[in-house]
Design an enzyme around this catalytic site. Structure first.
Site, short mmCIF file in Angstrom:
data_model
loop_
_atom_site.label_atom_id
_atom_site.label_comp_id
_atom_site.label_asym_id
_atom_site.label_seq_id
_atom_site.Cartn_x
_atom_site.Cartn_y
_atom_site.Cartn_z
N GLY A 1 0.81 -1.21 0.00
CA GLY A 1 0.00 0.00 0.00
C GLY A 1 0.84 1.26 0.00
O GLY A 1 0.43 2.30 0.53
N ALA A 2 2.06 1.16 -0.57
CA ALA A 2 2.95 2.33 -0.73
C ALA A 2 3.36 2.95 0.60
O ALA A 2 3.72 4.11 0.65
CB ALA A 2 2.29 3.38 -1.64
N SER B 1 4.50 -5.72 -2.71
CA SER B 1 4.70 -4.29 -2.94
C SER B 1 5.48 -3.67 -1.76
O SER B 1 6.57 -4.13 -1.45
CB SER B 1 3.35 -3.61 -3.18
OG SER B 1 3.54 -2.31 -3.68
N ALA B 2 4.91 -2.67 -1.09
CA ALA B 2 5.59 -2.13 0.09
C ALA B 2 5.79 -3.22 1.14
O ALA B 2 6.75 -3.18 1.92
CB ALA B 2 4.80 -0.97 0.68
N ASP C 1 4.05 -5.16 -13.72
CA ASP C 1 3.89 -4.48 -12.44
C ASP C 1 3.76 -2.97 -12.60
O ASP C 1 3.05 -2.30 -11.83
CB ASP C 1 5.11 -4.76 -11.54
CG ASP C 1 4.81 -5.77 -10.44
OD1 ASP C 1 3.67 -5.77 -9.93
OD2 ASP C 1 5.71 -6.54 -10.07
N HIS D 1 0.19 -4.97 -11.23
CA HIS D 1 0.62 -4.93 -9.84
C HIS D 1 -0.49 -5.44 -8.93
O HIS D 1 -1.65 -5.06 -9.07
CB HIS D 1 0.97 -3.49 -9.48
CG HIS D 1 1.72 -3.33 -8.21
ND1 HIS D 1 2.93 -3.95 -7.96
CD2 HIS D 1 1.45 -2.61 -7.08
CE1 HIS D 1 3.36 -3.62 -6.76
NE2 HIS D 1 2.48 -2.81 -6.20
#
Length: 552
Positions: free
Chosen positions: A125-126, A212-213, A337, A452
């Protein structure tokens, strides 16, 4: 009338439920917890615990501390609040500061399980959004661990950690060093290591995995000296510590912007003021500018992320891989992605009726290369358009944009991390994959591959839990991924464990830097080597040879 077979099935279910193997109330360091026991198949159950505190409600911009405990038996049957964060439109705040809770799924057969492998998931979630349960549709949560636990015979754990301003704001000094979200992750992993034996888990066989994150977080956790001896294996999906968005290089500047927005000073009193300010206001002040263009890509707006703090991360990530020398590690990416970023920066990518101007590709190449200057930007443009010819099709132009963002933001950093882990490994094994199952989004172009986060639905078994939403081929992908992931958690080798796999997945360094291409029709041709070596060479050698441009 009910058929004879139906009577027998019903009787078996009744008898199975009556004799369900279940942990019942479980003792933890904070007190007793009671979850739910769910029947998931013939003589198969899953004990489900939701909302167990692994730390006290955290102090604002401070490290987590142990939970003081509770009296009686805690009913662990509902997900707790996500950590305070922006909503999806960045117009309001959701969640709570009291958010450090975890969830556990324990598979059971005819007897209570013991000494199971443990898989701890870290969401993406960045570093701005996310929760332990994930997105929800009709009470069907993305990160529900039941399918993976049942099918792979592993314990699955998910947990919350602080995100956004409250999780990653850093003053750049000792006042507020930052990395609070990473410390929360560490606290959850430590809690699991200390307590999971009482749930039937093996604390010496702990795998962390994330996307991701969350994938970058997995990488940070295994290279940090703070986790020495706790983590046996790790899986990073579409994110590593070397990604350009994974480290904040100028955290003080961003902290001062947030301070000014909420009316705090930017001198020595800044952190004390931020700690006393309404946390919703501080969270809102850390929002990302969602508008972007080819010349100002959204990647450059992601400023709230981990920092080199001299404590959790004592140095640059690439210098810390020795700490993961004895940890088995899988790293992989989705083949497209970067599509999620590309469509924000250049919206025409998804519009079949609109062409993408060549000038946008040039502008994006220069913008992504800004750390090395205009000459590097033109070199990037030339590298990615070398095969265009004199009259490239619109499809070629659009795919080039996706390739460019995929390579720079995810794929090349992941390849670099694979080389670093393999080079530093002592007993740790290294595996590489590419996930290429095409996206199921109907509005995407026909040439679209895996976007992604497309992999998450398969890892968590959604084609099994919501079968009407998927085709049989999607259940094949989910079966393959759950088998590889849980075998790896059991043995450190994705091919060996309780689940059969379609293709033997070789180690990365065994012969020519091999990787596994994961999709619905896997065969021996799915084992490949030297993933996009030209792109890797360009970014790690040619691009890196340009001098760094220092900002004023």
């Amino acid at each position: 009338m009910m058929s004879v077979l139906g009577v027998f099935v019903s009787l078996a279910l009744i008898l199975g439920t009556a004799n369900a193997a279940s942990l019942g109330a479980v003792y933890t360091e904070g007190g007793m917890v009671q979850g739910k026991n769910r029947l998931v198949g013939l003589f198969r159950y899953v004990d489900e615990f939701k909302g167990i505190p692994f730390a006290a409600p955290p102090g604002r911009l401070q490290k987590p501390v142990p939970h003081p405990g509770w009296d009686g038996v805690l009913k662990a049957t509902e997900y707790r609040n996500r950590c305070m964060q922006l909503n999806l439109l960045a117009t309001d705040v959701v969640g709570s500061e009291d958010c450090l809770y975890l969830n556990i799924w324990v598979p059971q057969g005819s007897t209570v399980s013991t000494n199971l492998p443990v898989m701890v998931f870290i969401y993406g979630g960045a570093f701005l959004l996310g929760s332990s349960q994930g997105a929800n549709l009709l009470d069907n949560y993305l990160y529900d661990g039941q399918e993976m636990a049942d099918r792979g015979n592993v314990i699955v754990v998910t947990f919350n950690y602080r995100v956004g301003s409250l999780g990653f704001l850093s003053s750049g000094d000792a006042d507020a060093p930052g990395n609070y979200g990473l410390w929360d992750q560490h606290a959850a992993i430590s809690w699991v290591h200390r307590n999971i034996r009482n749930f039937g888990g093996n604390p010496d066989n702990l795998t962390i995995f994330g996307e991701s994150a969350g994938g970058a977080s997995v990488n940070f956790q295994i290279i940090s000296p703070k986790n020495t001896g706790m983590i046996r294996r790790a899986i990073s999906q579409s994110g590593v510590a070397l990604c350009p968005w994974a480290i904040s290089r100028n955290p003080r500047q961003h902290a001062e912007e947030i301070a000014r927005t909420v009316g705090c000073p930017t001198d020595s009193g800044m952190v004390d003021c931020l700690r006393m300010t309404d946390p919703k206001a501080v969270t809102l002040a850390g929002k990302v500018k969602l508008t972007s263009t080819a010349s100002e890509p959204i990647l450059h707006n992601l400023a709230l992320s981990p920092v080199i703090d001299g404590d959790f991360l004592p140095g640059e990530p690439e210098t810390l891989f020795g700490n993961a020398a004895d940890i088995d590690y899988i790293i992989g990416v989705n083949d497209m992605d970067g599509h999620i970023f590309a469509t924000v920066d250049i919206p025409s990518i998804n519009n079949a009726l609109a062409s993408t101007p060549v000038a946008d590709v040039r502008s994006l190449s220069i913008a992504l290369s800004e750390s090395r200057g205009i000459d590097a930007g033109m070199a990037t443009y030339q590298e990615y358009t070398v095969n265009w010819g004199s009259d490239p099709s619109d499809k070629d132009i659009k795919k080039t944009v996706v390739d460019l963002e995929t390579d720079f933001i995810f794929l090349v950093p992941s390849q670099a991390a694979l080389y670093l882990h393999s080079d530093h490994a002592v007993s740790g094994r290294t595996y590489s994959y590419l996930f290429s199952e095409p996206s199921r989004m109907p509005v995407y172009p026909l040439w679209m591959g895996a976007d992604h986060a497309d992999d998450l639905q398969y890892v968590f078994g959604k084609p099994f839990s919501t079968p009407l939403g998927y085709f049989p081929r999607h259940r094949d992908v989910a079966k393959y991924m759950i088998s590889y992931w849980t075998n790896f958690a059991q043995t450190g080798d994705p091919n060996k464990g309780e689940s059969s796999v379609p293709v033997t997945w070789p180690e990365f360094a065994s012969s020519g830097h091999q990787y596994l291409d994961i999709h619905n029709s896997m065969n021996n041709n799915s084992v490949k080597q030297m993933l996009k070596t030209r792109s890797v060479y360009y970014w790690t050698r040619v691009f890196a040879s340009f001098p760094v441009i220092k900002k004023n």
